[in-house]
Structures are given as structure tokens and as C-alpha cells.
Scaffold this active site. Structure first.
Site, PDB file in Angstrom:
ATOM      1  N   TYR A 101       0.847  -1.189   0.000  1.00 49.42           N
ATOM      2  CA  TYR A 101       0.000   0.000   0.000  1.00 49.42           C
ATOM      3  C   TYR A 101       0.886   1.245   0.000  1.00 49.42           C
ATOM      4  O   TYR A 101       1.992   1.197  -0.518  1.00 49.42           O
ATOM      5  CB  TYR A 101      -1.024  -0.056   1.173  1.00 49.42           C
ATOM      6  CG  TYR A 101      -2.181   0.809   0.793  1.00 49.42           C
ATOM      7  CD1 TYR A 101      -3.005   0.460  -0.286  1.00 49.42           C
ATOM      8  CD2 TYR A 101      -2.399   2.025   1.410  1.00 49.42           C
ATOM      9  CE1 TYR A 101      -4.007   1.304  -0.719  1.00 49.42           C
ATOM     10  CE2 TYR A 101      -3.414   2.871   0.981  1.00 49.42           C
ATOM     11  CZ  TYR A 101      -4.207   2.499  -0.077  1.00 49.42           C
ATOM     12  OH  TYR A 101      -5.184   3.337  -0.521  1.00 49.42           O
ATOM     13  N   ARG A 154      -8.569  10.842  -7.737  1.00 46.34           N
ATOM     14  CA  ARG A 154      -7.643  11.449  -6.753  1.00 46.34           C
ATOM     15  C   ARG A 154      -6.893  10.329  -6.047  1.00 46.34           C
ATOM     16  O   ARG A 154      -7.189   9.971  -4.923  1.00 46.34           O
ATOM     17  CB  ARG A 154      -8.427  12.322  -5.772  1.00 46.34           C
ATOM     18  CG  ARG A 154      -7.588  13.346  -5.071  1.00 46.34           C
ATOM     19  CD  ARG A 154      -7.611  13.179  -3.572  1.00 46.34           C
ATOM     20  NE  ARG A 154      -7.171  11.851  -3.167  1.00 46.34           N
ATOM     21  CZ  ARG A 154      -7.289  11.358  -1.942  1.00 46.34           C
ATOM     22  NH1 ARG A 154      -7.867  12.034  -1.010  1.00 46.34           N
ATOM     23  NH2 ARG A 154      -6.849  10.132  -1.639  1.00 46.34           N
ATOM     24  N   LYS A 172      -6.111  -1.910  -1.059  1.00 49.08           N
ATOM     25  CA  LYS A 172      -6.956  -1.741   0.139  1.00 49.08           C
ATOM     26  C   LYS A 172      -7.580  -3.068   0.551  1.00 49.08           C
ATOM     27  O   LYS A 172      -7.675  -3.384   1.737  1.00 49.08           O
ATOM     28  CB  LYS A 172      -8.064  -0.723  -0.155  1.00 49.08           C
ATOM     29  CG  LYS A 172      -7.578   0.701  -0.020  1.00 49.08           C
ATOM     30  CD  LYS A 172      -8.031   1.346   1.279  1.00 49.08           C
ATOM     31  CE  LYS A 172      -7.013   2.313   1.795  1.00 49.08           C
ATOM     32  NZ  LYS A 172      -7.466   3.654   2.076  1.00 49.08           N
ATOM     33  N   GLU A 243     -13.344   4.975  -2.565  1.00 55.51           N
ATOM     34  CA  GLU A 243     -11.918   5.218  -2.347  1.00 55.51           C
ATOM     35  C   GLU A 243     -11.345   6.136  -3.421  1.00 55.51           C
ATOM     36  O   GLU A 243     -11.563   5.905  -4.610  1.00 55.51           O
ATOM     37  CB  GLU A 243     -11.210   3.854  -2.421  1.00 55.51           C
ATOM     38  CG  GLU A 243      -9.812   3.841  -1.921  1.00 55.51           C
ATOM     39  CD  GLU A 243      -9.708   4.114  -0.432  1.00 55.51           C
ATOM     40  OE1 GLU A 243     -10.539   3.645   0.351  1.00 55.51           O
ATOM     41  OE2 GLU A 243      -8.772   4.835  -0.071  1.00 55.51           O
ATOM     42  N   ASP A 244     -10.656   7.165  -2.989  1.00 48.82           N
ATOM     43  CA  ASP A 244      -9.917   8.043  -3.895  1.00 48.82           C
ATOM     44  C   ASP A 244     -10.765   8.643  -5.019  1.00 48.82           C
ATOM     45  O   ASP A 244     -10.321   8.748  -6.170  1.00 48.82           O
ATOM     46  CB  ASP A 244      -8.673   7.321  -4.435  1.00 48.82           C
ATOM     47  CG  ASP A 244      -7.581   7.256  -3.365  1.00 48.82           C
ATOM     48  OD1 ASP A 244      -7.838   7.693  -2.225  1.00 48.82           O
ATOM     49  OD2 ASP A 244      -6.478   6.767  -3.658  1.00 48.82           O
ATOM     50  N   ASP A 266     -13.566   5.870   2.863  1.00 49.26           N
ATOM     51  CA  ASP A 266     -12.410   5.798   3.759  1.00 49.26           C
ATOM     52  C   ASP A 266     -11.619   7.104   3.787  1.00 49.26           C
ATOM     53  O   ASP A 266     -11.089   7.486   4.828  1.00 49.26           O
ATOM     54  CB  ASP A 266     -11.510   4.640   3.336  1.00 49.26           C
ATOM     55  CG  ASP A 266     -10.278   4.569   4.204  1.00 49.26           C
ATOM     56  OD1 ASP A 266     -10.450   4.488   5.432  1.00 49.26           O
ATOM     57  OD2 ASP A 266      -9.156   4.646   3.678  1.00 49.26           O
ATOM     58  N   ASP A 267     -11.549   7.787   2.641  1.00 50.15           N
ATOM     59  CA  ASP A 267     -10.751   9.029   2.609  1.00 50.15           C
ATOM     60  C   ASP A 267     -11.329  10.064   3.557  1.00 50.15           C
ATOM     61  O   ASP A 267     -10.599  10.881   4.113  1.00 50.15           O
ATOM     62  CB  ASP A 267     -10.730   9.616   1.192  1.00 50.15           C
ATOM     63  CG  ASP A 267     -10.235   8.593   0.203  1.00 50.15           C
ATOM     64  OD1 ASP A 267      -9.127   8.092   0.384  1.00 50.15           O
ATOM     65  OD2 ASP A 267     -10.995   8.253  -0.732  1.00 50.15           O
ATOM     66  N   ASN A 406       0.166  11.924   1.534  1.00 49.45           N
ATOM     67  CA  ASN A 406       0.811  10.769   0.897  1.00 49.45           C
ATOM     68  C   ASN A 406       1.017  11.047  -0.586  1.00 49.45           C
ATOM     69  O   ASN A 406       0.290  11.844  -1.158  1.00 49.45           O
ATOM     70  CB  ASN A 406      -0.098   9.540   1.016  1.00 49.45           C
ATOM     71  CG  ASN A 406      -0.210   9.045   2.429  1.00 49.45           C
ATOM     72  OD1 ASN A 406       0.761   8.998   3.155  1.00 49.45           O
ATOM     73  ND2 ASN A 406      -1.415   8.686   2.817  1.00 49.45           N
TER      74      ASN A 406
HETATM   75  P1  NAD Z   1      -8.217  17.102  -1.328  1.00 45.54           P
HETATM   76  O1  NAD Z   1      -7.789  17.353  -2.711  1.00 45.54           O
HETATM   77  O2  NAD Z   1      -9.639  16.845  -1.030  1.00 45.54           O
HETATM   78  O3  NAD Z   1      -7.770  18.375  -0.423  1.00 45.54           O
HETATM   79  C1  NAD Z   1      -6.538  19.031  -0.534  1.00 45.54           C
HETATM   80  C2  NAD Z   1      -6.665  20.360   0.193  1.00 45.54           C
HETATM   81  O4  NAD Z   1      -5.389  20.978   0.221  1.00 45.54           O
HETATM   82  C3  NAD Z   1      -7.621  21.348  -0.475  1.00 45.54           C
HETATM   83  O5  NAD Z   1      -8.395  22.007   0.494  1.00 45.54           O
HETATM   84  C4  NAD Z   1      -6.688  22.342  -1.132  1.00 45.54           C
HETATM   85  O6  NAD Z   1      -7.240  23.634  -1.261  1.00 45.54           O
HETATM   86  C5  NAD Z   1      -5.537  22.339  -0.145  1.00 45.54           C
HETATM   87  N1  NAD Z   1      -4.313  22.849  -0.735  1.00 45.54           N
HETATM   88  C6  NAD Z   1      -3.788  22.562  -1.947  1.00 45.54           C
HETATM   89  N2  NAD Z   1      -2.674  23.302  -2.147  1.00 45.54           N
HETATM   90  C7  NAD Z   1      -2.498  24.026  -1.019  1.00 45.54           C
HETATM   91  C8  NAD Z   1      -1.516  24.949  -0.628  1.00 45.54           C
HETATM   92  N3  NAD Z   1      -0.502  25.281  -1.414  1.00 45.54           N
HETATM   93  N4  NAD Z   1      -1.640  25.513   0.587  1.00 45.54           N
HETATM   94  C9  NAD Z   1      -2.659  25.196   1.414  1.00 45.54           C
HETATM   95  N5  NAD Z   1      -3.616  24.311   1.076  1.00 45.54           N
HETATM   96  C10 NAD Z   1      -3.527  23.732  -0.123  1.00 45.54           C
HETATM   97  O7  NAD Z   1      -7.348  15.919  -0.779  1.00 45.54           O
HETATM   98  P2  NAD Z   1      -7.586  15.022   0.527  1.00 45.54           P
HETATM   99  O8  NAD Z   1      -8.373  13.833   0.199  1.00 45.54           O
HETATM  100  O9  NAD Z   1      -8.071  15.875   1.627  1.00 45.54           O
HETATM  101  O10 NAD Z   1      -6.115  14.502   0.799  1.00 45.54           O
HETATM  102  C11 NAD Z   1      -5.071  15.400   1.086  1.00 45.54           C
HETATM  103  C12 NAD Z   1      -3.813  14.635   1.399  1.00 45.54           C
HETATM  104  O11 NAD Z   1      -4.012  13.872   2.588  1.00 45.54           O
HETATM  105  C13 NAD Z   1      -3.373  13.653   0.313  1.00 45.54           C
HETATM  106  O12 NAD Z   1      -2.001  13.751   0.119  1.00 45.54           O
HETATM  107  C14 NAD Z   1      -3.713  12.305   0.880  1.00 45.54           C
HETATM  108  O13 NAD Z   1      -2.821  11.312   0.448  1.00 45.54           O
HETATM  109  C15 NAD Z   1      -3.550  12.562   2.355  1.00 45.54           C
HETATM  110  N6  NAD Z   1      -4.342  11.624   3.152  1.00 45.54           N
HETATM  111  C16 NAD Z   1      -3.699  10.987   4.168  1.00 45.54           C
HETATM  112  C17 NAD Z   1      -4.374  10.084   4.939  1.00 45.54           C
HETATM  113  C18 NAD Z   1      -3.665   9.426   6.068  1.00 45.54           C
HETATM  114  O14 NAD Z   1      -2.572   9.700   6.368  1.00 45.54           O
HETATM  115  N7  NAD Z   1      -4.258   8.526   6.779  1.00 45.54           N
HETATM  116  C19 NAD Z   1      -5.695   9.795   4.662  1.00 45.54           C
HETATM  117  C20 NAD Z   1      -6.341  10.471   3.623  1.00 45.54           C
HETATM  118  C21 NAD Z   1      -5.647  11.395   2.882  1.00 45.54           C
END
Ligand code: NAD
Length: 549
Positions: A101, A154, A172, A243-244, A266-267, A406
Site C-alpha cells: 500500500y 484522486r 486496500k 476510495e480516492d 475511507d478518505d 501521501n
Molecule cells: P483534497 O484534494 O480533497 O484536499 C486538498 C486540500 O489541500 C484542499 O483544500 C486544497 O485547497 C488544499 N491545498 C492545496 N494546495 C495548497 C496549498 N498550497 N496551501 C494550502 N492548502 C492547499 O485531498 P484530501 O483527500 O483531503 O487529501 C489530502 C492529502 O491527505 C493527500 O495527500 C492524501 O494522500 C492525504 N491523506 C492521508 C491520509 C492518512 O494519512 N491517513 C488519509 C487520507 C488522505
């Protein structure tokens, strides 16, 4: 399983069992099964044990040059012999989870068209609209417990990967089996191919998805509606995990379907639970109460809003009104601090808009807002500057720094940076794994805020009870169980998530809490009796070869 073996014998002759990954034992087929299935001569003569097979796998695995090679090797094993694959992954979960993963699966998705060897799961493209049910009927195994579905828009923090996103549902579901003992024969990965806006993929002759731009609007919604109807009629007992999906669809599809289908995202929900689990776990180190935290989220997407919402709900359980709870959650997105009066703010974000000046610079915002926790969920690698992290350490004796994006390249900072810049005082967790860091002679073990602590256990609880819905309370319970599972030794090293080696026990505890909650909320008619742990524990798949005769 017996019917399945019989079917294979009738259709293909017994030796076909060697090519059926769910049943294959390779060199471990005992003599009597070699006799019965006509395998003599088709295998080397010595019968070896699964343990010996596993040692050979590990030796080969260790000889691979890089993580992608390891991924390819393990996927090859997955396609040949699932029992051995799971036996190896379960026993070596800390080493192998980052391979099957995140982060390695991200690179695998980007190269999926080149790595593709053998199909797994179902691809349903927009061209199949109107006949999705017929496509689902092509899946041979009719009892499906869990489906993970993506439209590939995504993928982790890597954006639109189109049909190549199939690596995610496959990965997953492997975790569902490895971490919570969901029977692998009852899992089904699905890719909904509605096109891609990734021009590199559209231009790539090796791209395996349909070559058109993404279907949007009503056409997209009708397609997903048809899919949901078809899935729930073909596989009425299945849990459907989204997912994603991109931000624009994920929350609204969750809102649309969660009350009528056994589904979750899950996200949003899994991430919310792991984020809240991290905050609850941190309390054991910082000594702060939940209501004393002030969270500053860097990123206001699915992950950030999900964590803020669940944290707010946790506060309401302590008697804090929801509006005041949300005032503890501050957000920065690509357009700066989320404040009242800002234009074009989506409905999800609106409840969190603060009565404050609009600022854009991270350090300036930290100094003005004075958060206790800085939570990176932006997908923007290296966006936490030294100045910003030092400001957190000036404001707090024990600041919380989570860099959850990630894969590793998107992490807002590294573990090394967070610990060094706070002189070892921060409580750190990341989305992708980092090695331990030693500062002034003290070794800190960074926690990996991995959703794998959450969704397999929640899923097992749903599968065990056939709960008709997945409620928010279940995710809050999962978060609490994770924090409760921390040992003194974990906390001593600043570790706010337990070692992955304990994950099956933890998943079982979460599943029991979820199952009991399903009964409490009248979502199931199944009675778990007075020993739910024993009952659900017995349902868990363990990767052992079964006797076929
Ligand atoms: P998303 O696209 O829904 O949200 C991204 C957010 O970041 C948006 O609000 C966007 O406006 C903001 N953003 C983008 N560029 C920016 C900048 N320069 N400055 C400030 N804010 C900025 O994505 P998501 O689903 O919320 O996921 C975000 C990240 O979190 C991904 O990298 C994902 O891999 C990670 N994630 C981690 C876990 C975990 O660790 N368990 C779980 C889910 C998602």
C-alpha cells in the site's frame, strides 16, 4: 470453497487448481491431494511446508533492488498463491504494508499500464452504462463481503490516474484481509472508468483505460446511481467502500448514499477516525484535554474536513456545543485562511469559516491563531517551513505536528525536520512511514497515521453483523479503540499509533465495538451474544492451507 474446487475439477481437470490463486498451494500440496488432483509430475517431488515456502519468498523479496520491484514480486505471488501471499504479508506486516500500500502503491498506479500482468477485480467503464448489472454478473463468486471502488480521480496525493487507479482497490482489499481477516475470496476491487483528464495518460499508448475526458455532471451521477443499484441487487450483503474519488464527488456521494446503502468513504471517514485517534493518543503525551486543543489544518479537503468534523463530534460528547467545537478547528486551503466572508467557499467548509482576518502566510497564521496542533492534509510536499514548525514549538511545550499527505514526496515535512526543529518536543505522525529519529540522545518513533488501523476493523464489524449502515459513531469508537491500545512503551517513544504487528488484535477490538454499536443503533438483527470477540474472532480468515480432501 468445496463447491469452487468441484467446479474447477469439472471444468478444467484437477490440475487447474495450480492456476487458481485462491486454492493453489504450489509445492505444499500433500501427497494425497497430488493423487486426487492429478498433480504428480507437475510439481517438484518434495512436499514443503508453508513456513518453508514463506522463507523462500522472503529471501527472494529481500534480493529485489527497490520497492517497486518488491511490489511487483509480491503481486506476482498474490496472483499465484493467495494463501502464501497473505501468510507472508500478515507475518511481515510492518515491512510489507508500505510495499503493498502507500507509498509504493502510488508509484505502482503511475506505472500500472506497464506493470499489468493479469486482471484482478472488475473494470466497469462508462461504455458499460445501461448494462452494469450484466458486467457484475461476470464475477464468478457470488458471495461478496467487501467491495472497494474508485473512479481513479484522486489517487493518494497523485491526482487523476484514470483506470490505473485500480492498484488502490486491490491494495486496500489486501489490507482488509491482512489486517482484519476478511476472507480474500469474498473481496472485490472495482474500477469505474469514466475517463481521465490526465493528458499524459491520454497520450500514452500503453494506457489501459478508455481514452476520453472524464464524464461529468448528470451523466456521471446517473452512471454511479446505476452502479450502486446494480451492486446492491447483485451483492446485497456487501459493504461498499468508496476510495480516492475527487473532492468534488466524494463528500456529496457519501451524503447521497450513506443512508440507503451499506457504504462508507475511507478518505473521509477512515481518515477522520485516524486523525482523531492521533489527537486522542497525543493527549497521553501532552497531558492536554481534547477541548484544550486548537487544530490548524493545512488543507481543507476530504481528509481535513473529515477530521475536523469528527473531532467536533467528539467534543459534543463532552458537552461542548457543535458551533463552539468547530471554532477549535481552523483551516488553510490553497486560497489562505478560511474566514467568514470569503467567496466561493463550498458547503463542507462553511461551518468552519472563522470570524478572523484573511491571512495567507503559514507562519503568520500560526502566530495569529496560536494552534496547539498543525495538521498537514494538503498533498503539498515540504510545505511546513522551519520557521512555521519553530513557531509551533515556541507557542507550545508539546506541539502536535501531523504531516499526513501521501505518498512520502507529498509529506508536508519529514519526521527528521519535525523532531529537529522542535528539539524533540513535538508529537509527530505522518501519512507515509518514516524511520525513527534521534534528537539529543532520545529516539522518537514516528507514528504512521495509516487508515489501515481503522477501515479493516470497521469493515469486519459491519461484515460480521451485516449492519445496514455505517454510522459516524462507529468511526469515533474506532478512534477511541486505537488510542486505548497504546502501551507505556509506545508512549515512551512518542508513538501515538500502536505497532502494526498488533493490528489484527486491534481490528478485532474495533470490529466488536462497531458490531455492538450496530446492535445499539438497530442496524442489524444479528445478536453477538455476550462474547462478541470470540464470535467475530472465529470469522477471521487466517492464512493457512485447508485440507481439500
Ligand atoms: P483534497 O484534494 O480533497 O484536499 C486538498 C486540500 O489541500 C484542499 O483544500 C486544497 O485547497 C488544499 N491545498 C492545496 N494546495 C495548497 C496549498 N498550497 N496551501 C494550502 N492548502 C492547499 O485531498 P484530501 O483527500 O483531503 O487529501 C489530502 C492529502 O491527505 C493527500 O495527500 C492524501 O494522500 C492525504 N491523506 C492521508 C491520509 C492518512 O494519512 N491517513 C488519509 C487520507 C488522505
Amino acid at each position: 470453497m468445496t463447491d469452487f474446487i468441484q467446479m474447477i475439477k469439472e471444468l478444467h481437470g484437477g490440475s487447474h487448481i495450480l492456476h487458481e490463486p485462491l486454492l493453489n498451494k504450489g509445492t505444499a500440496f500433500p501427497e494425497k491431494e497430488r493423487d486426487a488432483f492429478g498433480l504428480h509430475g507437475l510439481l517438484p517431488p518434495r512436499v514443503i511446508t508453508i513456513e518453508e515456502q514463506k522463507q523462500r519468498i522472503i529471501k527472494n523479496y529481500n534480493s529485489k533492488q527497490n520497492d517497486l520491484e518488491k511490489y511487483i514480486y509480491l503481486m506476482g505471488l498474490h496472483d499465484r498463491n493467495e494463501t502464501l501471499f497473505y501468510r507472508t504479508v500478515i507475518d511481515e506486516i510492518e515491512e510489507m504494508m508500505p510495499i503493498i500500500y502507500t507509498p509504493t502503491v502510488g508509484e505502482a498506479c503511475q506505472k500500472f499500464g506497464y506493470l499489468f500482468r493479469r486482471p484482478r477485480g472488475l473494470y466497469i467503464s462508462y461504455l458499460d452504462r445501461g448494462k452494469i448489472k450484466a458486467v457484475l454478473q461476470n464475477w464468478q463468486i457470488k458471495e461478496v463481503d467487501v467491495i472497494v471502488v474508485t473512479d481513479g480521480e484522486r489517487i493518494l496525493g497523485l491526482g487523476d490516474q484514470g483506470a490505473n487507479g485500480m492498484g488502490i482497490p486491490i491494495g486496500k482489499l489486501s489490507l482488509y484481509t491482512a489486517c482484519a481477516g476478511i476472507d480474500p475470496s469474498k473481496t472485490l476491487p472495482i474500477m469505474l472508468d469514466v475517463g481521465t483528464e490526465n493528458q499524459d495518460l491520454l497520450d500514452d499508448p500503453n494506457y489501459l483505460g478508455v481514452k476520453h475526458c472524464r464524464i461529468r455532471g448528470e451523466e456521471y451521477d446517473e452512471f454511479i446511481d446505476e452502479f450502486m443499484d446494480a451492486v446492491s441487487s447483485e451483492f446485497p450483503k456487501t459493504l461498499i467502500q468508496f476510495e480516492d474519488f475527487a473532492n468534488r464527488n466524494a463528500s456529496r456521494l457519501l451524503r447521497k448514499y450513506r443512508h440507503n446503502y451499506r457504504m462508507m468513504n475511507d478518505d473521509i471517514q477512515g481518515t477522520a477516525a485516524i486523525g482523531v485517534a492521533g489527537i486522542l493518543g497525543s493527549q497521553k503525551i501532552t497531558g492536554r484535554k481534547l477541548e484544550e486543543e486548537k487544530l490548524l489544518f493545512y488543507g481543507a479537503g476530504e481528509a481535513g474536513i473529515g477530521i475536523g468534523e469528527l473531532y467536533s463530534q467528539a467534543l459534543t460528547k463532552k458537552g461542548v456545543p457543535i458551533e463552539l467545537a468547530r471554532e477549535r478547528c481552523w483551516y488553510i486551503d490553497s486560497r489562505g485562511l478560511l474566514v467568514k466572508g470569503r467567496e466561493n467557499v463550498s458547503d463542507d467548509k462553511k461551518p468552519f469559516a472563522q470570524d478572523f482576518n484573511h491571512l495567507s502566510d503559514l507562519t503568520e497564521i500560526i502566530q495569529a491563531v496560536k494552534p496547539t496542533a498543525l495538521i498537514g492534509v494538503s498533498g503539498q510536499g515540504q510545505s511546513f517551513s522551519q520557521e512555521a514548525i519553530e513557531s509551533m514549538a515556541t507557542l507550545n511545550d508539546r506541539p502536535i505536528i501531523f504531516a499526513l499527505s501521501n505518498p512520502t514526496s507529498k509529506s508536508e515535512c519529514t519526521a527528521e525536520q519535525a523532531y529537529q526543529w522542535t528539539k524533540g518536543r513535538c508529537v509527530f505522525a505522518s501519512g507515509s512511514p518514516f524511520d525513527p529519529v534521534t534528537v539529543n540522545g532520545v529516539t522518537h518513533i514516528p507514528g504512521q497515521g495509516n487508515n489501515a488501523y481503522v477501515f479493516p476493523g470497521v469493515g469486519l464489524g459491519i461484515v460480521a453483523t451485516k449492519s445496514s449502515k455505517v454510522s459516524d459513531e462507529m468511526f469515533l469508537l474506532a478512534a477511541k479503540k486505537i488510542a486505548e491500545s497504546l502501551s507505556e512503551a509506545d508512549l515512551k517513544h512518542g508513538r501515538i499509533f500502536p505497532p502494526l504487528t498488533t493490528i489484527r488484535d486491534l481490528s478485532l477490538k474495533i470490529a466488536c465495538a462497531v458490531g455492538v454499536e450496530a446492535i445499539k443503533e438497530n442496524l442489524t438483527e444479528i445478536d453477538l451474544g455476550d462474547q462478541p470477540e470470540k464470535l467475530i474472532g472465529k470469522m477471521m480468515y487466517s492464512a493457512e492451507y485447508q485440507d481439500y480432501i
